[in-house]
Scaffold this motif. Structure first.
Motif: not given
Length: 172
Positions: A15-22
């Motif tokens: 599911p697209n629940g992941n939060k990504y940053g850089v």
């Protein structure tokens, strides 16, 4: 990095629940987890997603396969990432071409995370190659074309065309 992780998530059926940053100048991907510190780095996060999806076979089955997958993931992050010069790109394609001479996939005869991430990492390179260059790196071209047709891998990325001419057939 972040875009690749989203593609990987979709491919794995997560599911697209992941939060990504850089993070930092090199734009290292970071995954924010609900419990505890975030995960940092393409390889770390990708391996985590594979385990989350219970598709551990993508990390290799035997100790040797696992090591080879790890080796190519490291190669992907250290050599293929970032702005490569034309020279670097040539060396990468040459390395891969030699390695793939007698193999279907990077880790031999099994499709792994190394193939997926290397495909995503090289997509922009392969799109720009001339027909002659694709023929020069025949093993890479064969492998790349195979991976881009693997179910679920390519997604919205453009299809790279490899012209099939008499060089590829056994008929004389």
């Amino acid at each position: 990095g972040v875009e690749e992780l989203s593609l990987l998530e979709k491919l794995l059926g997560l599911p697209n629940g992941n939060k990504y940053g850089v993070q930092g100048e090199r734009k290292v991907p970071v995954l924010q987890t609900n419990n505890g510190p975030g995960l940092t780095g393409l390889m770390t996060i990708a391996a985590h997603l594979v385990k989350q999806a219970k598709k551990d076979q993508l990390l290799g089955s035997t100790a040797e396969e696992k090591a080879v997958v790890q080796q190519w993931l490291e190669y992907r992050v250290t050599r293929v990432n970032g702005g490569c010069s034309k020279e670097d790109t040539k060396i990468i394609l040459k390395d891969l071409n030699m390695h793939l001479e007698d193999k279907v996939y990077l880790a031999g005869n099994v499709f792994t995370l190394a193939d997926i991430l290397m495909y995503y990492g090289l997509h922009h390179v392969m799109v720009d190659l001339t027909v002659q260059e694709k023929e020069k790196y025949l093993n890479v071209s064969r492998w790349f074309n195979h991976i881009q047709h693997y179910p679920g891998v390519r997604q919205h990325l453009s299809n790279v065309i490899f012209i099939k001419n008499r060089l590829y057939t056994n008929a004389h």
